[in-house]
Write a protein that holds these residues in place. Structure first.
Motif, short mmCIF file in Angstrom:
data_model
loop_
_atom_site.label_atom_id
_atom_site.label_comp_id
_atom_site.label_asym_id
_atom_site.label_seq_id
_atom_site.Cartn_x
_atom_site.Cartn_y
_atom_site.Cartn_z
N GLY A 86 -36.65 -16.52 -3.35
CA GLY A 86 -37.23 -17.69 -3.99
C GLY A 86 -36.25 -18.84 -4.01
O GLY A 86 -35.19 -18.79 -3.37
N THR A 87 -36.58 -19.85 -4.76
CA THR A 87 -35.68 -20.98 -4.93
C THR A 87 -34.57 -20.59 -5.91
O THR A 87 -34.88 -20.12 -7.01
N PRO A 88 -33.30 -20.76 -5.53
CA PRO A 88 -32.21 -20.29 -6.41
C PRO A 88 -32.31 -20.80 -7.84
O PRO A 88 -32.14 -20.02 -8.78
N ALA A 89 -32.59 -22.08 -8.02
CA ALA A 89 -32.65 -22.62 -9.38
C ALA A 89 -33.77 -21.95 -10.18
O ALA A 89 -33.59 -21.59 -11.34
N ALA A 90 -34.94 -21.79 -9.57
CA ALA A 90 -36.07 -21.18 -10.27
C ALA A 90 -35.77 -19.73 -10.63
O ALA A 90 -36.10 -19.27 -11.73
N VAL A 91 -35.15 -19.01 -9.71
CA VAL A 91 -34.81 -17.61 -9.98
C VAL A 91 -33.82 -17.51 -11.14
O VAL A 91 -33.99 -16.71 -12.06
N LEU A 92 -32.79 -18.34 -11.11
CA LEU A 92 -31.76 -18.27 -12.15
C LEU A 92 -32.29 -18.76 -13.51
O LEU A 92 -31.90 -18.22 -14.55
N LEU A 93 -33.18 -19.74 -13.50
CA LEU A 93 -33.78 -20.18 -14.76
C LEU A 93 -34.67 -19.08 -15.34
O LEU A 93 -34.73 -18.90 -16.57
N ALA A 94 -35.35 -18.32 -14.48
CA ALA A 94 -36.14 -17.20 -14.96
C ALA A 94 -35.23 -16.11 -15.54
O ALA A 94 -35.53 -15.50 -16.58
#
Length: 280
Positions: A87-95
């Protein structure tokens, strides 16, 4: 289960330094370490080239294996888990941040989709994560000092609480910095300027008082420089093991994800930077 410390890794040297910081933090807090390596978008179609897919898969698994080994060798009793989400790194890490105690990132990565580049992924995570985010650029040890910026805002109060906790956890001194700027020319050192300095110091002491009571083991010092906050905090970070700031302070527009001071310190801090926002 105790919330984990999440470390984002991408194979770069800086992300591995962030991993080492995260592993030490997890060991201090007696909580698990979760290693995350986000798969680049091309993996979704790379299976058309079997050789390329295998090479990418081996490299990605190697990144996680290396990170896990480093953490476990440094802290044999530490519980370490890992994941390779796509996925998108930022989206994954925010999740991941939704269930994490802290997210730890390197300031820069290897480049490309899988990297944690300051100005893109790291800025998005710092600006929107619900938990503390630590960005590791320069790693410093041996100062036994935590520096925290204070301005009286709700975000600043959260940063102060986090900084006191860190100082207590690490047996370090705490230096609280409340920077301010005199409205008149600096050539005039007047009674009004002295009065303003005293007023700012009293405000800082009031903000610190309840936290001093909660953490009597922490030696807390006040610094009230007459200079811009970014300059004062960047200078103080040169003699610190961790710099702590709120995600935004009293200045700027309400609703901004990241204030100008914390934004600039992501570039100029000389030690790991923790960016804190109040828990909702």
């Amino acid at each position: 289960m105790t919330d984990p410390i999440v470390a984002g890794v991408d194979g770069s040297g800086r992300s591995l330094r962030a991993l080492v910081w995260a592993a030490h933090e997890a060991a201090l807090r007696h909580c698990p370490l979760r290693v995350i390596h986000v798969l680049a978008p091309y993996h979704s179609y790379a299976m058309t080239d079997e050789g390329r897919a295998t090479e990418a898969s081996n490299w990605d698994q190697g990144v996680v294996a290396e990170a896990t080994t480093i953490a476990q060798e440094a802290h044999p009793d530490l519980e370490v888990t890992s994941a390779l989400p796509s996925g998108t790194p930022a989206a994954v890490l925010l999740a991941e941040a939704e269930q994490a105690h802290t997210v730890v990132l390197g300031a820069k990565g290897t480049g490309g989709f899988g990297s944690l580049l300051l100005g893109s992924v790291a800025l998005q995570v710092v600006g929107h994560a619900v938990c503390p985010v630590v960005v590791v650029n320069h790693v410093t040890t041996g100062h036994d000092r935590i520096v925290v910026g204070a301005d009286g805002s709700a975000h600043s109060q959260a940063a102060l609480a986090y900084a006191f906790e860190q100082a207590s956890l690490r047996g370090a001194r705490l230096q609280a910095v409340h920077a301010w700027s005199h409205p008149g020319p600096h050539a005039y050192v007047s009674a009004s300027q002295d009065a303003m300095a005293k007023e700012h110091r009293q405000a800082l002491e009031e903000w610190l008082a309840p936290l001093r009571q909660q953490h009597p083991d922490v030696e807390a010092m006040e610094l009230v420089p007459d200079e811009p906050p970014v300059i004062a905090l960047a200078r103080a970070s040169d003699r610190a093991d961790l710099l702590v700031v709120g995600s935004r302070g009293l200045g700027g527009f309400h609703g901004l994800a990241l204030g100008s001071v914390s934004h600039h310190l992501l570039q100029f801090s000389q030690c790991p930077l923790a960016v804190i926002r109040p828990r909702i």
